[in-house]
Design a protein around this motif. Structure first.
Motif, PDB file in Angstrom:
ATOM      1  N   ASN A   9       0.871  -1.166   0.000  1.00 38.61           N
ATOM      2  CA  ASN A   9       0.000   0.000   0.000  1.00 38.61           C
ATOM      3  C   ASN A   9       0.913   1.223   0.000  1.00 38.61           C
ATOM      4  N   LYS A  11       0.202   4.259  -0.278  1.00 35.38           N
ATOM      5  CA  LYS A  11      -0.429   5.454   0.312  1.00 35.38           C
ATOM      6  C   LYS A  11      -0.200   6.670  -0.609  1.00 35.38           C
ATOM      7  N   HIS A  96      -9.309   1.184   4.777  1.00 40.01           N
ATOM      8  CA  HIS A  96      -8.043   1.358   5.482  1.00 40.01           C
ATOM      9  C   HIS A  96      -8.280   2.308   6.672  1.00 40.01           C
ATOM     10  N   GLU A 168      -5.341  -4.868  10.601  1.00 47.12           N
ATOM     11  CA  GLU A 168      -4.309  -3.852  10.796  1.00 47.12           C
ATOM     12  C   GLU A 168      -4.551  -3.126  12.112  1.00 47.12           C
ATOM     13  N   ALA A 172      -0.175  -0.114  15.281  1.00 49.03           N
ATOM     14  CA  ALA A 172       1.034  -0.688  14.676  1.00 49.03           C
ATOM     15  C   ALA A 172       1.322  -0.111  13.295  1.00 49.03           C
ATOM     16  N   ILE A 173       0.409   0.722  12.783  1.00 46.19           N
ATOM     17  CA  ILE A 173       0.568   1.245  11.421  1.00 46.19           C
ATOM     18  C   ILE A 173       1.523   2.428  11.404  1.00 46.19           C
ATOM     19  N   GLY A 174       2.630   2.237  10.712  1.00 41.39           N
ATOM     20  CA  GLY A 174       3.591   3.330  10.533  1.00 41.39           C
ATOM     21  C   GLY A 174       4.304   3.740  11.810  1.00 41.39           C
ATOM     22  N   GLY A 213       0.848  -3.601   9.567  1.00 41.60           N
ATOM     23  CA  GLY A 213       1.288  -2.756  10.677  1.00 41.60           C
ATOM     24  C   GLY A 213       2.748  -3.016  10.963  1.00 41.60           C
ATOM     25  N   SER A 214       3.613  -2.156  10.375  1.00 41.59           N
ATOM     26  CA  SER A 214       5.065  -2.248  10.580  1.00 41.59           C
ATOM     27  C   SER A 214       5.641  -3.628  10.276  1.00 41.59           C
ATOM     28  N   LEU A 233      -0.127  -6.757   4.471  1.00 42.84           N
ATOM     29  CA  LEU A 233      -0.420  -5.499   3.788  1.00 42.84           C
ATOM     30  C   LEU A 233       0.645  -4.523   4.283  1.00 42.84           C
ATOM     31  N   ILE A 234       1.469  -4.077   3.360  1.00 44.42           N
ATOM     32  CA  ILE A 234       2.710  -3.407   3.721  1.00 44.42           C
ATOM     33  C   ILE A 234       2.674  -1.946   3.334  1.00 44.42           C
ATOM     34  N   GLY A 235       2.946  -1.051   4.271  1.00 45.88           N
ATOM     35  CA  GLY A 235       3.006   0.375   3.978  1.00 45.88           C
ATOM     36  C   GLY A 235       4.435   0.813   3.720  1.00 45.88           C
ATOM     37  N   GLY A 236       5.078   1.329   4.743  1.00 43.91           N
ATOM     38  CA  GLY A 236       6.426   1.898   4.614  1.00 43.91           C
ATOM     39  C   GLY A 236       7.421   0.996   3.900  1.00 43.91           C
TER      40      GLY A 236
HETATM   41  P1  PGA Z   1       2.981   0.252   7.663  1.00 42.16           P
HETATM   42  O1  PGA Z   1       1.510   0.477   7.063  1.00 42.16           O
HETATM   43  O2  PGA Z   1       3.501  -1.030   7.064  1.00 42.16           O
HETATM   44  O3  PGA Z   1       3.756   1.445   7.236  1.00 42.16           O
HETATM   45  O4  PGA Z   1       2.828   0.138   9.153  1.00 42.16           O
HETATM   46  C1  PGA Z   1       0.647  -0.596   6.859  1.00 42.16           C
HETATM   47  C2  PGA Z   1      -0.648  -0.107   6.269  1.00 42.16           C
HETATM   48  O5  PGA Z   1      -1.140   0.962   6.672  1.00 42.16           O
HETATM   49  O6  PGA Z   1      -1.235  -0.763   5.381  1.00 42.16           O
END
Ligand code: PGA
Length: 256
Positions: A9, A11, A96, A168, A172-174, A213-214, A233-236
């Motif tokens: 993701n 973003k 999300h 998520e 833990a997100i970001g 989440g991280s 599901l991967i952000g950063g």
């Molecule tokens: P993150 O985000 O991996 O940066 O914690 C995950 C997400 O919001 O999908």
């Protein structure tokens, strides 16, 4: 056996030029490999066509981060599922936590969006998860149940193959803070039991539930190795080819 999914993701990062470069980096690192799961990238709307050109012909699937809850017309600033389909989108992330929080999106909107996505022959990734306050108060499972109950029974044509869930935990997100594998497994197992109640045992058995989440290369294998965690599901970490592919390697390693 459920096929793993690692979904990036992006973003609000990566315009068309940077997105193309990132996707090419990932594709380059995956070249010649046969993956045993699904890999997906979800760029911002405007970068989807550029990324689609790179993703074409390699194992990377194309996704979007949102869509409108209407099919078309006078909805300024919105993008419909038909438009996403036209540019090659296969999956759309819905609900999300950032959209729940900043856009104040509701269960009814999630239901409308997912129904439109499925009707168009695309697939949806439905996100859910508790905030820190709920976790601290011991209410994580209760909140998750409410989020699932508010949406899943109202979906019209959902099955184990056109719907993916993503747990998520918002805290833990970001944040660099990750749920422990045990914490993730506990909620994933509880969520699967709720899915069985709401959609039947067979759907629950085959439906994929991702963790988000991280998630990073260093913890992916252990998280995705949990019995009810079917990917991430991967952000950063989706913004750097080596990190994203490192997570894919972690998912692959759970199958060795
Ligand atoms: P993150 O985000 O991996 O940066 O914690 C995950 C997400 O919001 O999908």
């Amino acid at each position: 056996m459920r096929r793993y999914m690692v979904a990036g993701n992006w973003k609000m990062n990566m315009g068309p030029a940077a997105g193309r470069e990132l996707a090419a980096g990932v594709a380059g690192m995956l070249k010649g490999r046969t993956l045993r799961g699904d890999v997906l990238v979800c760029p911002p709307y405007v970068s989807i066509p550029a990324v689609g050109e790179v993703a074409d012909g390699n194992p990377v699937l194309l996704g979007a981060q949102n869509c409108a809850d209407q099919t078309g017309g006078a909805y300024t600033g919105e993008v419909s599922v038909g438009m996403l389909k036209e540019v090659g989108v296969q999956y759309v992330i819905i609900a999300h936590s950032e959209r729940r929080e900043y856009q104040r999106e509701t269960d009814s909107q999630f239901v409308s969006k997912i129904n439109l996505i499925l009707e168009a022959g695309m697939k949806a990734i439905f996100c859910f998860g508790e905030v820190l306050e709920d976790r601290k108060a011991g209410r994580a499972e209760e909140v998750v149940r409410k989020q699932l109950e508010g949406v899943l029974p109202r979906l019209e044509n959902a099955n184990a193959y056109n719907l993916v869930l993503a747990y998520e935990p918002v805290w833990a997100i970001g944040t660099g803070e990750t749920a422990t594998p045990e914490m993730a497994q506990e909620i994933h197992a509880a969520s699967r039991a709720i899915v069985a109640e709401l959609m039947g045992a067979e759907v629950a058995e085959y439906l994929r539930i991702l963790y988000g989440g991280s998630c990073k290369p260093g913890n992916a294998r252990e998280l995705i190795g949990q019995p009810d965690v079917d990917g991430g599901l991967i952000g950063g970490a989706a913004l750097k080819p080596a990190d994203f592919v490192g997570i894919i390697d972690g998912a692959e390693a759970t199958l060795d």
